[in-house]
Enzyme design. Sequence first.
Site, short mmCIF file in Angstrom:
data_model
loop_
_atom_site.label_atom_id
_atom_site.label_comp_id
_atom_site.label_asym_id
_atom_site.label_seq_id
_atom_site.Cartn_x
_atom_site.Cartn_y
_atom_site.Cartn_z
N GLY A 10 0.82 -1.22 0.00
CA GLY A 10 0.00 0.00 0.00
C GLY A 10 0.85 1.27 0.00
N ASP A 58 -4.38 -13.17 2.66
CA ASP A 58 -5.32 -12.36 3.43
C ASP A 58 -5.05 -12.62 4.91
OD1 ASP A 58 -7.72 -11.35 4.69
OD2 ASP A 58 -8.59 -11.35 2.68
N LEU A 59 -4.98 -11.54 5.69
CA LEU A 59 -4.73 -11.70 7.14
C LEU A 59 -5.81 -12.54 7.81
CD1 LEU A 59 -3.62 -8.42 8.92
CD2 LEU A 59 -2.41 -10.59 8.82
N SER A 124 -4.13 6.22 13.88
CA SER A 124 -4.48 7.42 13.13
C SER A 124 -4.89 8.53 14.09
CB SER A 124 -5.66 7.08 12.22
OG SER A 124 -6.27 8.24 11.73
N TYR A 148 -14.60 3.26 10.78
CA TYR A 148 -13.16 3.15 10.53
C TYR A 148 -12.37 3.59 11.77
CZ TYR A 148 -8.51 4.74 9.20
OH TYR A 148 -7.15 4.96 9.19
N LYS A 152 -9.70 1.56 14.65
CA LYS A 152 -8.36 1.97 15.13
C LYS A 152 -8.36 2.07 16.66
CE LYS A 152 -6.33 2.26 11.19
NZ LYS A 152 -5.39 1.21 10.82
N ASN A 197 -10.95 10.17 -1.90
CA ASN A 197 -11.68 10.75 -0.76
C ASN A 197 -10.90 11.90 -0.15
OD1 ASN A 197 -13.73 8.67 -0.62
ND2 ASN A 197 -12.09 7.32 0.08
P1 NAD Z 1 -3.41 1.37 1.68
O1 NAD Z 1 -4.81 0.96 1.44
O2 NAD Z 1 -2.64 1.97 0.57
O3 NAD Z 1 -2.58 0.13 2.27
C1 NAD Z 1 -3.17 -0.87 3.07
C2 NAD Z 1 -2.74 -2.22 2.49
O4 NAD Z 1 -3.31 -3.27 3.29
C3 NAD Z 1 -3.21 -2.43 1.05
O5 NAD Z 1 -2.10 -2.83 0.27
C4 NAD Z 1 -4.26 -3.53 1.17
O6 NAD Z 1 -4.30 -4.34 0.01
C5 NAD Z 1 -3.78 -4.27 2.40
N1 NAD Z 1 -4.83 -5.03 3.13
C6 NAD Z 1 -6.03 -4.57 3.56
N2 NAD Z 1 -6.69 -5.56 4.20
C7 NAD Z 1 -5.90 -6.66 4.16
C8 NAD Z 1 -6.04 -8.00 4.63
N3 NAD Z 1 -7.14 -8.42 5.25
N4 NAD Z 1 -5.03 -8.87 4.41
C9 NAD Z 1 -3.90 -8.47 3.77
N5 NAD Z 1 -3.72 -7.23 3.29
C10 NAD Z 1 -4.71 -6.33 3.49
O7 NAD Z 1 -3.42 2.37 2.94
P2 NAD Z 1 -2.28 3.30 3.51
O8 NAD Z 1 -2.65 4.71 3.23
O9 NAD Z 1 -0.95 2.81 3.10
O10 NAD Z 1 -2.51 3.06 5.07
C11 NAD Z 1 -1.80 2.06 5.78
C12 NAD Z 1 -2.35 1.98 7.19
O11 NAD Z 1 -2.26 3.27 7.80
C13 NAD Z 1 -3.83 1.59 7.26
O12 NAD Z 1 -4.01 0.76 8.38
C14 NAD Z 1 -4.54 2.91 7.47
O13 NAD Z 1 -5.75 2.77 8.16
C15 NAD Z 1 -3.52 3.68 8.31
N6 NAD Z 1 -3.64 5.13 8.16
C16 NAD Z 1 -3.60 5.70 6.92
C17 NAD Z 1 -3.75 7.08 6.79
C18 NAD Z 1 -3.74 7.73 5.43
O14 NAD Z 1 -4.18 8.88 5.33
N7 NAD Z 1 -3.26 7.10 4.39
C19 NAD Z 1 -3.91 7.89 7.93
C20 NAD Z 1 -3.93 7.27 9.18
C21 NAD Z 1 -3.78 5.89 9.29
C1 UD1 Z 2 -9.65 11.99 6.46
C2 UD1 Z 2 -10.48 11.01 7.24
C3 UD1 Z 2 -9.75 10.63 8.53
C4 UD1 Z 2 -8.34 10.12 8.21
C5 UD1 Z 2 -7.59 11.20 7.42
C6 UD1 Z 2 -6.20 10.80 7.02
C7 UD1 Z 2 -12.78 11.62 6.63
C8 UD1 Z 2 -14.07 12.20 7.11
N1 UD1 Z 2 -11.77 11.61 7.53
O1 UD1 Z 2 -9.57 13.14 7.24
O2 UD1 Z 2 -10.45 9.63 9.23
O3 UD1 Z 2 -7.64 9.84 9.41
O4 UD1 Z 2 -8.34 11.49 6.22
O5 UD1 Z 2 -6.27 9.82 6.04
O6 UD1 Z 2 -12.67 11.14 5.51
N2 UD1 Z 2 -11.30 18.48 1.50
C9 UD1 Z 2 -11.93 19.27 0.56
N3 UD1 Z 2 -12.28 18.69 -0.62
C10 UD1 Z 2 -12.03 17.38 -0.92
C11 UD1 Z 2 -11.37 16.58 0.07
C12 UD1 Z 2 -11.03 17.18 1.26
O7 UD1 Z 2 -12.17 20.46 0.78
O8 UD1 Z 2 -12.40 16.90 -2.01
C13 UD1 Z 2 -10.89 19.11 2.78
C14 UD1 Z 2 -11.50 18.48 4.01
O9 UD1 Z 2 -12.72 19.08 4.35
C15 UD1 Z 2 -10.41 18.74 5.06
C16 UD1 Z 2 -9.12 18.70 4.24
O10 UD1 Z 2 -9.49 18.94 2.90
O11 UD1 Z 2 -10.56 20.03 5.61
C17 UD1 Z 2 -8.40 17.37 4.33
O12 UD1 Z 2 -9.31 16.34 3.98
P1 UD1 Z 2 -8.84 14.78 3.90
O13 UD1 Z 2 -7.66 14.69 3.04
O14 UD1 Z 2 -10.04 13.98 3.51
O15 UD1 Z 2 -8.38 14.43 5.38
P2 UD1 Z 2 -9.15 14.55 6.78
O16 UD1 Z 2 -10.39 15.34 6.66
O17 UD1 Z 2 -8.16 15.02 7.78
#
Ligand code: NAD
Ligand code: UD1
Length: 350
Positions: A10, A58-59, A124, A148, A152, A197
């Site tokens: 990921g 898969d985990l 997170s 979600y 966590k 998103n």
């Molecule tokens: P990502 O989706 O790119 O990576 C997650 C990986 O886990 C993917 O490759 C997916 O295929 C794999 N996966 C999911 N379920 C699985 C399962 N059951 N078995 C095996 N593999 C599985 O996400 P990311 O952005 O790299 O995030 C990594 C971690 O960090 C996640 O746990 C996410 O919740 C957490 N996190 C991400 C963000 C963010 O903004 N990206 C913020 C806070 C926390």
């Molecule tokens: C989102 C997740 C949060 C996660 C975090 C990091 C939601 C509701 N929350 O939060 O759980 O921990 O990402 O991955 O999804 N924005 C826009 N237009 C867009 C997208 C975002 O204006 O199309 C704004 C949002 O309102 C926010 C900022 O940009 O103010 C950042 O948004 P985003 O990247 O989605 O992150 P979080 O809101 O922090």
Amino acid sequence: MTILITGGAGYIGSHTCVELLNSGHDILVLDNFSNSRPESLDRVKELTNKSFKIYKIDLLDKAAVEKVFSENEIEAVIHFAGLKAVGESVEIPVHYYHNNITGTLILIDVMQKYNVFNLVFSSSATVYGIPQQVPISEEFSLSATNPYGRTKLMIEEILNDVYVSNNNWSIALLRYFNPIGAHESGLIGEDPNGLPNNLMPFISQVSIGKLSELKVFGNDYTTPDGTGVRDYIHVVDLAKGHLKALEKIVTFNGVEAYNLGTGKGYSVLEMIDAFEKASGRKVPYVIGPRRPGDIAECFAKPDKAERELGWKAEKGIKDMCIDSWKWQSQNPEGFQTNEHRNKYASTLKS
Ligand code: NAD
Ligand code: UD1
């Protein structure tokens, strides 16, 4: 150290694999590729010139997870695997609870069986729910506003219970703020499925012309320009935080939470401006209503990570935008390269 990386294909996992390999660690990756592609790991190999085992597992498949532990001398696990889309988690909560929580329970159980007690968990900033104030420090009260976030929070609580039951465990809970950016090579980066998103992938896709305009979710917050403020952190800085956490957990038994953020917040309009400067392209946008569940401001007090892990984010907003743009402009279709598209097209034809 030999480290198992769950979810290593990921976005954050692949960047962490690069940092671990470049620091001389041995790694194994376990991923079911439900939200990633094997190509990301090909790129990790290309970038580091190093090889490693990849388990497409898969985990939730406990027997398969056990096989990975029986075949390798694993010393620590970095657990990224999980589903992360907030909106989707509201629509299919049971799937989220099962995947994220059951998957973690299986992992913990197998780790205990094989006497592996070093764990770094991807938590997170969402575990702070609606924070009373900013900057947010680790001792703030915790809550969740969606399924979600609850996965966590529950996993953090489960890991605390696990430690109480067996003091051999050494666990770091890393509470990420908003990871953006990409490796400076432009070879790996965030490749979301469908409509993004999160803000940064959305801005990138508008800039490359895949999407027509950004909708800014509200400009009536109590922030300097009225738009939401977040603590964006470069994914490479975040990846380095995992190395520091690994170094730390081998020195203690217990469970410790660390904020990984920069400590500085930027508004949506500031992000648009920074991205336009980095890419040289306009980001058309319209102001829309607030997104349900959004908070006005969220940024970290990252002092504990600096004090205890010796980690501090180094890259600023300019690097984050330059690297996001490099990744997006070099890979307009993400990891789905022309070669793969052509292969797929010929399969369809035959
Ligand atoms: P990502 O989706 O790119 O990576 C997650 C990986 O886990 C993917 O490759 C997916 O295929 C794999 N996966 C999911 N379920 C699985 C399962 N059951 N078995 C095996 N593999 C599985 O996400 P990311 O952005 O790299 O995030 C990594 C971690 O960090 C996640 O746990 C996410 O919740 C957490 N996190 C991400 C963000 C963010 O903004 N990206 C913020 C806070 C926390
Ligand atoms: C989102 C997740 C949060 C996660 C975090 C990091 C939601 C509701 N929350 O939060 O759980 O921990 O990402 O991955 O999804 N924005 C826009 N237009 C867009 C997208 C975002 O204006 O199309 C704004 C949002 O309102 C926010 C900022 O940009 O103010 C950042 O948004 P985003 O990247 O989605 O992150 P979080 O809101 O922090």
